[in-house]
Scaffold this motif. Structure first.
Motif, mmCIF file in Angstrom:
data_model
loop_
_atom_site.group_PDB
_atom_site.id
_atom_site.type_symbol
_atom_site.label_atom_id
_atom_site.label_comp_id
_atom_site.label_asym_id
_atom_site.label_seq_id
_atom_site.Cartn_x
_atom_site.Cartn_y
_atom_site.Cartn_z
ATOM 1 N N UNK A 91 14.830 -0.497 1.863
ATOM 2 C CA UNK A 91 15.803 -1.570 2.062
ATOM 3 C C UNK A 91 16.539 -1.295 3.367
ATOM 4 N N UNK A 92 17.094 -2.340 3.954
ATOM 5 C CA UNK A 92 17.814 -2.175 5.212
ATOM 6 C C UNK A 92 18.856 -1.071 5.134
ATOM 7 N N UNK A 129 17.876 -5.985 0.978
ATOM 8 C CA UNK A 129 16.472 -6.386 0.804
ATOM 9 C C UNK A 129 15.567 -5.417 1.539
ATOM 10 N N UNK A 130 14.312 -5.335 1.076
ATOM 11 C CA UNK A 130 13.354 -4.462 1.758
ATOM 12 C C UNK A 130 13.043 -5.011 3.144
ATOM 13 N N UNK A 131 12.838 -4.108 4.091
ATOM 14 C CA UNK A 131 12.638 -4.517 5.476
ATOM 15 C C UNK A 131 11.400 -5.400 5.616
ATOM 16 N N UNK A 132 10.438 -5.239 4.715
ATOM 17 C CA UNK A 132 9.230 -6.052 4.852
ATOM 18 C C UNK A 132 9.481 -7.539 4.632
ATOM 19 N N UNK A 133 10.623 -7.869 4.006
ATOM 20 C CA UNK A 133 10.920 -9.294 3.833
ATOM 21 C C UNK A 133 11.631 -9.866 5.062
ATOM 22 N N UNK A 134 11.923 -9.021 6.046
ATOM 23 C CA UNK A 134 12.618 -9.476 7.252
ATOM 24 C C UNK A 134 11.651 -10.163 8.221
ATOM 25 N N UNK A 135 12.188 -11.063 9.053
ATOM 26 C CA UNK A 135 11.388 -11.650 10.134
ATOM 27 C C UNK A 135 11.259 -10.610 11.251
ATOM 28 N N UNK A 136 10.405 -10.913 12.232
ATOM 29 C CA UNK A 136 10.203 -9.965 13.334
ATOM 30 C C UNK A 136 11.531 -9.633 14.033
ATOM 31 N N UNK A 137 12.309 -10.676 14.288
ATOM 32 C CA UNK A 137 13.582 -10.483 14.979
ATOM 33 C C UNK A 137 14.546 -9.621 14.179
ATOM 34 N N UNK B 322 6.206 5.778 -1.569
ATOM 35 C CA UNK B 322 5.077 5.960 -2.494
ATOM 36 C C UNK B 322 5.201 5.057 -3.720
ATOM 37 N N UNK B 323 6.418 4.948 -4.233
ATOM 38 C CA UNK B 323 6.621 4.206 -5.475
ATOM 39 C C UNK B 323 6.646 2.704 -5.273
ATOM 40 N N UNK B 324 7.109 2.264 -4.092
ATOM 41 C CA UNK B 324 7.278 0.825 -3.903
ATOM 42 C C UNK B 324 6.041 0.150 -3.344
ATOM 43 N N UNK B 325 5.113 0.930 -2.866
ATOM 44 C CA UNK B 325 3.902 0.334 -2.348
ATOM 45 C C UNK B 325 2.837 0.395 -3.442
ATOM 46 N N UNK B 326 2.407 -0.780 -3.954
ATOM 47 C CA UNK B 326 1.505 -0.743 -5.113
ATOM 48 C C UNK B 326 0.240 0.072 -4.860
ATOM 49 N N UNK B 327 -0.268 0.028 -3.635
ATOM 50 C CA UNK B 327 -1.516 0.745 -3.352
ATOM 51 C C UNK B 327 -1.279 2.253 -3.401
ATOM 52 N N UNK B 328 -0.212 2.703 -2.758
ATOM 53 C CA UNK B 328 0.092 4.140 -2.778
ATOM 54 C C UNK B 328 0.467 4.589 -4.187
ATOM 55 N N UNK B 329 1.180 3.708 -4.887
ATOM 56 C CA UNK B 329 1.579 4.034 -6.260
ATOM 57 C C UNK B 329 0.347 4.292 -7.123
ATOM 58 N N UNK B 330 -0.629 3.388 -7.015
ATOM 59 C CA UNK B 330 -1.798 3.496 -7.868
ATOM 60 C C UNK B 330 -2.728 4.629 -7.444
ATOM 61 N N UNK B 331 -2.797 4.901 -6.169
ATOM 62 C CA UNK B 331 -3.768 5.888 -5.705
ATOM 63 C C UNK B 331 -3.196 7.295 -5.605
ATOM 64 N N UNK B 332 -1.906 7.392 -5.302
ATOM 65 C CA UNK B 332 -1.342 8.723 -5.062
ATOM 66 C C UNK B 332 -0.451 9.194 -6.201
ATOM 67 N N UNK B 333 0.145 8.275 -6.908
ATOM 68 C CA UNK B 333 1.195 8.654 -7.836
ATOM 69 C C UNK B 333 0.716 8.681 -9.280
#
Lengths: 240, 552
Positions: A91-92, A129-137, B322-333
């Motif tokens: 998250x940010x 929020x998690x950074x991945x939900x952010x726009x590029x800017x 690791x926990x928040x990324x479903x792929x890493x969660x399933x493969x590593x955790x």
């Protein structure tokens, strides 16, 4: 202060990506680093920040060598890389806290600084929020906030304006001016010549790994005895 | 169909192109690297071969060699099912190129068929690794004719189709709900876990219909040549037809069995494509574009500005990613906890028919606190360490962002250690779960458990550090999907290789010290791995800067 002393770097044998670069960025100065794509801007920045090792020469940050005394040198650098896609699953607020822990920023100072920076860049409301939900800017903004949290003496920014909206771009430029005014250093690369023209005390133009010009814009015009636009001057220098 | 083939080609190229450069094939030490890979293949192939040879020879003495075919097919299908849980979710929904594929004028069925072929190709690799050598060896040792080998080739092509289609259907149905869910990040993780539970439940449902075997039936089977194979042919729809195809001596029966398998697979594929046409794109779009999800507005209070110790903050960051990324969660955790439970669980389930007193009798025959027992349990733990991927992907998981390590004012060695800690912790879980289950079944003396635990921890440290060193030497930083890090990554064979070597060392030490006291044998193992850990850690410390050269 950043001192680049006779630095060279090659990725392939017999082809220098950076060739005997000498440069000194003084305290209180905003320095723009210009050059066409592939000229060696990012390589230079990577060497200054310790990501790449120089083959020859040395780089000093406030007197500390990035090669022999890297931790001290890095402490006084705030670096904004060209890609803002960092730690997207954090998250940010988690990212900023992590950066504050890495740079040892005390709690009270970090609270004030996070609020100040994120409110200025209008991302305060998105910090949960998690950074991945952010726009590029927005990602660019959070990375800038992370780099400036510890109030580092030397700002090094790789294409910092990319993806920023006009207001944020304006704010960042103002912050850079304030930073330099308080006696600190700003070193940034850019493609946008107007930014360099309006903001920089001095510019350096690098082409094919060599520094082809360093000085103020007035000096540049003087040297090339050209009354054309900055764009025309830039093309003339880099196409030689 | 032309479009499907073109699309498949593109998907496969992007999946596998990075592997060549990572394998170092284009580098200067070409001969050395090729030799290393040949050695690895021969080593692993040899191990599988020796193992298969012994089992087949043993089964031949009781005229039950055909059960070997059943076992190999069962293991292959089991592995394919397990693998496709991860590969379907990742290939169908989490690859980044979906964003570029969606605007193209392609039918959903064309996209899904290409994607499914990609999954199948991956499964063929796994299948070849597990079953090719045993099946060929079986043919040689039992003097099979040409027809066996032709049937074997057809069977190998057909085996993964049904498992992949079944799992992918479950995946699509679960993912079709993504449109309804606001928090996509959490949904991705929950969906993956739901698919996992569904698949395990599905597997158990099928196997439970197999029925129990009474002692009399078992005796009859042992008496009658090659009839024990019937014990396992009910576990999966295509398993019985495939077993018939590979074990029958009648040409007619073989052809009918093959046609039956093809029939089942084709019908399943048609149903799958029909469902995919209806729901695949909805789920994909819902999963890809999460821009509209409601953001939780921040209410920053003092608790949000924690001042943590750096190690806590850094290790916490690693765990969060690791926990928040479903792929890493399933493969590593999850595998660290799940694999020991599943494996030991399956073995334990097979004992359920045996009366408690008889079981006690058998287990009481196992000598309690000896070096053999210690080594066998350590070997089991080593087997589970094979699936421990956290350290071997510690640098690669960060992708291009890994350069972060190089510009922050924290020593590289410290950061390496912080990155190793999650691997170490998860391995502790593996050891505890394994020991707890074994203790539950075998009731061992506490001292044995303690010895195993201490040695496991030293071996854990050794594995964690060594795997990080390998990842540092050959990181995979340019990837288009997290999936590439945990699947299309040649480094992942190193944990397996290390475990194999470790098991070899354990066997050797056990043979040498067998006649001595358990404490002397254990002490020697402890000293050997203590020294190895010391040296690999020293290497990491001394070369911390040089090792980071490949992170650019």
């Amino acid at each position: 202060m950043i001192e680049i002393k006779n630095v060279s770097k090659s990725y392939v044998k017999n082809k220098k990506s950076i060739d005997s670069l000498n440069l000194e960025i003084k305290d209180g100065e905003i320095f723009g680093f210009l050059g066409p794509n592939g000229a060696g801007k990012t390589t230079t920045i990577r060497m200054i920040t310790g990501i790449l090792n120089a083959d020859e020469g040395d780089i000093l940050i406030d007197g500390n060598s990035i090669t022999t005394n890297p931790l001290e040198a890095k402490k006084s650098i705030g670096f904004v890389p060209d890609s803002p896609d960092m730690f997207l699953r954090l998250k940010g607020i988690e990212y900023l806290n992590f950066m504050a822990d890495v740079y040892d920023v005390p709690v009270e100072k970090r609270k004030a600084k996070i609020e100040e920076l994120t409110k200025k860049f209008e991302i305060y409301d998105d910090l949960n929020s998690q950074i991945q939900s952010y726009s590029h800017g927005m990602r660019q903004k959070i990375v800038i906030c992370g780099a400036l949290l510890s109030e580092p003496k030397n700002w090094i920014l790789d294409e910092p304006m990319t993806g920023l909206d006009p207001k944020s771009s304006f704010d960042l430029k103002e912050m850079m001016k304030e930073h330099a005014k308080s006696g600190k250093t700003v070193f940034f690369s850019t493609h946008v010549l107007e930014v360099a023209e309006k903001l920089c005390d001095r510019v350096g133009i690098v082409n094919k790994g060599k520094l082809v010009f360093v000085g103020t814009l007035a000096q540049m015009k003087e040297k090339f005895k050209d009354n054309g636009s900055l764009e025309e001057l830039f093309l003339e220098i880099t196409e030689e | 169909m032309k479009k499907v083939l073109e699309l498949t080609k593109v998907f496969l190229k992007t999946s596998f192109s990075n592997m060549n450069s990572q394998m170092g094939i284009k580098t200067k030490n070409k001969i050395g690297i090729v030799a290393l890979y040949i050695f690895l293949i021969v080593y692993l192939g040899g191990l599988i071969g020796i193992f298969s040879y012994n089992i087949i020879e043993l089964l031949k003495t009781i005229n039950q060699e055909s059960i070997f075919i059943g076992l190999i097919l069962l293991i292959t299908i089991g592995f394919t099912l397990f693998q496709s849980i991860f590969s379907s979710i990742n290939v169908l929904y989490f690859t980044k190129d979906s964003e570029y594929i969606l605007p193209l004028p392609l039918k959903p069925s064309e996209i899904i068929l290409s994607r499914t072929i990609v999954i199948l190709v991956m499964e063929y690799f796994v299948e070849a690794m597990i079953s090719l050598i045993p099946l060929i060896l079986y043919g040689v040792l039992t003097g099979m004719g040409v027809m066996y080998y032709i049937t074997m080739a057809i069977a190998l092509i057909l085996i993964p189709i049904l498992p992949v289609v079944l799992i992918s259907t479950i995946v699509m149905i679960v993912m079709s709900f993504s449109k309804l869910v606001r928090n996509k990040n959490k949904f991705q993780i929950v969906a993956t876990i739901i698919v996992l539970i569904f698949s395990v439940a599905f597997g158990m449902l099928i196997s439970s219909t197999n029925g129990e075997v009474t002692d009399e039936q078992m005796m009859q089977m042992i008496m009658q040549a090659n009839s024990m194979v019937n014990l396992i042919d009910g576990y999966f729809p295509t398993l019985s037809t495939l077993i018939t195809a590979l074990t029958s001596t009648s040409v007619f029966e073989v052809i009918v069995a093959i046609l039956e398998t093809i029939g089942i697979s084709v019908i399943a594929l048609i149903i799958y494509l029909f469902i995919a046409e209806k729901i695949y794109l909805k789920g994909l779009v819902g999963n890809l574009f999460s821009g509209n999800s409601k953001k939780s507005k921040v209410d920053l209070n003092k608790n949000n500005f924690n001042n943590s110790k750096l190690y806590k903050s850094y290790v916490g960051k690693e765990f969060k990613i690791l926990l928040r990324n479903p792929i890493f969660l399933m493969q590593c955790f999850i595998p660290a906890i799940l694999i020991p439970i599943l494996m030991i669980g399956i073995v334990a389930l097979n004992f359920r028919g045996i009366p408690a007193e008889e079981f006690q009798e058998v287990t009481s025959l196992i000598p309690n606190n000896t070096i053999v027992v210690v080594s066998v349990i350590l070997g089991i733990v080593q087997f589970f360490y094979m699936f421990s991927y956290i350290s071997i992907t510690a640098i690669s998981r960060d992708g291009e962002n890994a350069v972060f390590m190089k510009y922050v004012p924290v020593s590289l060695y410290k950061q390496y250690i912080y990155k190793i800690i999650p691997n170490f912790i998860m391995n502790i879980f593996t050891v505890i779960v394994t020991l707890a289950i074994l203790q539950f079944i075998l009731k061992m003396p506490i001292i044995t458990l303690l010895i195993v635990f201490v040695i496991s921890m030293i071996m854990n440290a050794f594995q964690s550090i060594l795997m990080l060193v390998i990842d540092l030497k050959k990181p995979k930083l340019n990837w288009d999907s997290e999936y590439a890090v945990v699947k299309q990554n040649m480094n992942l064979m190193y944990p397996m290789l290390l475990s194999m070597v470790n098991i070899g060392i354990l066997v050797l030490i056990t043979i040498i010290t067998n006649s001595l006291n358990v404490y002397i044998g254990s002490g020697i193992i402890l000293v050997v791995y203590g020294l190895l850990t010391y040296f690999v850690n020293r290497y990491l410390y001394k070369n911390q800067v040089k090792l980071a050269d490949n992170i650019i």
